[in-house]
Write an enzyme that holds these catalytic residues in place. Structure first.
Site, PDB file in Angstrom:
ATOM      1  N   ARG A  16       0.814  -1.218   0.000  1.00 57.07           N
ATOM      2  CA  ARG A  16       0.000   0.000   0.000  1.00 57.07           C
ATOM      3  C   ARG A  16       0.849   1.270   0.000  1.00 57.07           C
ATOM      4  O   ARG A  16       0.352   2.358  -0.281  1.00 57.07           O
ATOM      5  CB  ARG A  16      -0.944  -0.002   1.210  1.00 57.07           C
ATOM      6  CG  ARG A  16      -2.178  -0.881   1.002  1.00 57.07           C
ATOM      7  CD  ARG A  16      -3.081  -0.842   2.211  1.00 57.07           C
ATOM      8  NE  ARG A  16      -2.580  -1.667   3.298  1.00 57.07           N
ATOM      9  CZ  ARG A  16      -3.134  -1.723   4.497  1.00 57.07           C
ATOM     10  NH1 ARG A  16      -4.188  -0.954   4.787  1.00 57.07           N
ATOM     11  NH2 ARG A  16      -2.643  -2.515   5.434  1.00 57.07           N
ATOM     12  N   LYS A  23       8.743  -1.026   3.212  1.00 55.40           N
ATOM     13  CA  LYS A  23       7.948  -0.205   4.117  1.00 55.40           C
ATOM     14  C   LYS A  23       8.705   0.231   5.352  1.00 55.40           C
ATOM     15  O   LYS A  23       8.737   1.423   5.687  1.00 55.40           O
ATOM     16  CB  LYS A  23       6.673  -0.957   4.532  1.00 55.40           C
ATOM     17  CG  LYS A  23       5.804  -0.148   5.484  1.00 55.40           C
ATOM     18  CD  LYS A  23       4.466  -0.802   5.745  1.00 55.40           C
ATOM     19  CE  LYS A  23       4.573  -2.025   6.616  1.00 55.40           C
ATOM     20  NZ  LYS A  23       3.254  -2.498   7.077  1.00 55.40           N
ATOM     21  N   GLY A  78       1.359 -14.418   7.684  1.00 59.47           N
ATOM     22  CA  GLY A  78       0.701 -13.934   8.889  1.00 59.47           C
ATOM     23  C   GLY A  78       1.675 -13.655  10.019  1.00 59.47           C
ATOM     24  O   GLY A  78       2.842 -14.072  10.004  1.00 59.47           O
ATOM     25  N   ASN A 228       1.004   2.100   7.137  1.00 58.42           N
ATOM     26  CA  ASN A 228       0.765   1.175   6.032  1.00 58.42           C
ATOM     27  C   ASN A 228       0.699   1.853   4.673  1.00 58.42           C
ATOM     28  O   ASN A 228       0.711   1.180   3.651  1.00 58.42           O
ATOM     29  CB  ASN A 228      -0.536   0.398   6.266  1.00 58.42           C
ATOM     30  CG  ASN A 228      -0.433  -0.550   7.444  1.00 58.42           C
ATOM     31  OD1 ASN A 228       0.517  -1.322   7.532  1.00 58.42           O
ATOM     32  ND2 ASN A 228      -1.380  -0.481   8.355  1.00 58.42           N
ATOM     33  N   TYR A 366      34.943  30.801  -2.672  1.00 58.47           N
ATOM     34  CA  TYR A 366      35.010  29.347  -2.519  1.00 58.47           C
ATOM     35  C   TYR A 366      36.345  28.995  -1.886  1.00 58.47           C
ATOM     36  O   TYR A 366      37.415  29.305  -2.436  1.00 58.47           O
ATOM     37  CB  TYR A 366      34.883  28.632  -3.872  1.00 58.47           C
ATOM     38  CG  TYR A 366      35.203  27.161  -3.771  1.00 58.47           C
ATOM     39  CD1 TYR A 366      34.332  26.292  -3.114  1.00 58.47           C
ATOM     40  CD2 TYR A 366      36.388  26.645  -4.290  1.00 58.47           C
ATOM     41  CE1 TYR A 366      34.636  24.940  -2.992  1.00 58.47           C
ATOM     42  CE2 TYR A 366      36.698  25.308  -4.179  1.00 58.47           C
ATOM     43  CZ  TYR A 366      35.814  24.461  -3.520  1.00 58.47           C
ATOM     44  OH  TYR A 366      36.113  23.128  -3.394  1.00 58.47           O
TER      45      TYR A 366
END
Length: 458
Positions: A16, A23, A78, A228, A366
């Site tokens: 998602r 993620k 799971g 998510n 510089y």
């Protein structure tokens, strides 16, 4: 105190998120979410941390390094299946195991410590971290008995209308008796619509066995946020920013506009420092007392002394002393060391250079690959010419040197103490101390040149 173990769930790809980045590696406050979780867990006197990895396994390991052991969940079947992957490491150990998700970057170590304490005091086999929310849609509900004990967890889709009115929800973080956890995991079934093995099923298995199941409710629902998608990621960023800014303000830092000020989790700021709008402080930045930072200033991994002001500028991986003035629109690049009472003005770039006490480069310069002594004045438009297209070379400017405007110091070159370099010079050879170096073409004036040119045009 019991032995403590932690299982961090970090195997999911997070479809998602719609991202090439896995993620748990998406940053909140400039730090990957899983790193937040590990950092908090490490503060709990944990004997062993096991991180369950799957998608992006090598990238997660590269991020966390030796802060954790790792087990691979090749198929995402799971949460119970994920925890089961740690069985060979933890199954025979006595103690308590906390299971926490790698996409919950806001959870506090104080909350996890309180969860451990509650679990020990109640002699429970499992303790669920819960939270109360006005909008519990999508969350599993905690159903309690009249005596306050946990009866069951009901998923939203399975809850009755009465159960959906319950506003205490399951956060997905648990403490388990370690041996009881891995014994119960062998009895978890995947007889459900998704065909997956769910960790909350362990709770029902232990309860049916007559074991004590308790819940500890955190007062802060926001810290349990699981990320998510990008919307939740932005919400986590907002919460983290507000929490961090409030902590610094309560410790003596003035933040003019907290909504536009971003401070990383590892930043340290001294009292009475003022942060103006648009300030970004990241990495392991340390800022002393009485500083002024901003507006529109970005600082990464810098150590900054007391009383320094940095305005509308950026600084990376450098050390900056006390009473320094930088900006506006200056760029401090990595490996620079700027000593006390230095002035780095507008449109000045410093790179891999040492700048001695009291020296100045006020505008349009510089200074790269250089050692600048104390009380040096570098005039407008002057540069160290450090690169020949293949190699970098060092410029040394000793104490009390005056570099005139629009000068080029072609490295490798040394300007001795107290020397002067005339404006417009290109210095290719060493300049002795106390000398005046002039390296420019002789001026030639062509009298009446314009009149003659105009005559030709006619």
């Amino acid at each position: 105190m019991s032995n403590r173990y932690a299982v961090v769930l970090a195997a999911g790809q997070g479809t998602r998120m719609k991202s090439k980045l896995y993620k748990v590696l998406h940053p909140v406050g400039g730090k990957p979410m899983v790193q937040h979780v590990i950092d908090h867990v490490k503060k709990l006197n944990i004997n062993s941390i096991v991180t369950v990895i799957g998608h992006g396994a090598e990238l997660v390991k590269a991020q966390l390094g030796d802060e954790s052991s790792y087990v691979l969940q090749e198929q995402q079947l799971g949460t119970a299946h994920a925890v089961m992957q740690a069985r060979d490491i933890l199954k025979d150990k006595e103690g308590i195991t906390i299971v926490v998700c790698g996409d919950t970057p806001l959870i506090k170590e104080t909350t996890m410590e309180a969860l451990f304490k509650h679990h020990e005091e109640t002699s429970a086999k499992v303790t669920i971290l819960t939270a109360w929310t006005n909008d519990p849609r999508g969350y599993g509900r905690i159903i309690r008995n009249e005596d306050g004990s946990v009866e069951k967890i009901v998923e939203h889709k399975d809850a009755t209308n009465e159960e959906r009115l319950v506003k205490e929800i399951n956060t997905g973080t648990y403490c388990f008796d370690n041996k009881a956890l891995f014994e119960a995991l062998t009895n978890v079934s995947n007889d459900n619509v998704q065909g997956e093995y769910y960790l909350p099923d362990v709770i029902e298995i232990l309860k049916n066995a007559g074991e004590i199941v308790t819940a500890y409710q955190t007062e802060d629902f926001e810290e349990t946020l699981g990320v998510n998608d990008r919307v939740a990621l932005a919400e986590a960023e907002r919460i983290f920013k507000e929490r961090t800014n409030e902590w610094h303000m309560r410790n003596g830092v003035t933040i003019i506009d907290p909504s536009s000020t971003y401070i990383g989790p590892d930043v340290e700021i001294g009292q009475d420092t003022i942060l103006y709008p648009g300030t970004i402080l990241a990495g392991r930045t340390v800022i002393g007392e009485d500083c002024i930072i901003g507006p529109q200033t970005e600082i990464h991994n810098c150590k900054i002394g007391k009383g320094t002001a940095i305005r509308q500028s950026v600084a990376f991986d450098s050390e900056i002393g006390n009473e320094v003035a930088i900006g506006p629109f200056a760029h401090i690049r990595p490996q620079s060391s700027i000593h006390d009472e230095v002035k780095i003005g507008n449109f000045v770039e410093i790179k891999k250079a040492v700048f001695g006490k009291g020296s100045k480069a006020s505008h349009l310069s510089y200074i790269g690959d250089a050692e600048v002594g104390s009380n040096v004045n570098i005039g407008c438009g002057s540069i160290t010419v450090n690169y020949d297209g293949k190699n970098k070379y060092l410029t040394k400017i000793e104490d009390n040197v005056f570099i005139g405007c629009n000068s080029n110091l072609v490295a490798p070159v040394r300007v001795g103490e107290g020397a002067y370099v005339a404006a417009g010079s290109t210095i290719t050879e060493d300049v002795p101390g106390e000398a005046l170096a002039i390296a420019r073409a002789k001026q030639v004036n062509k009298e009446a040149y314009v009149s003659k040119l105009n005559s030709k045009k006619k």
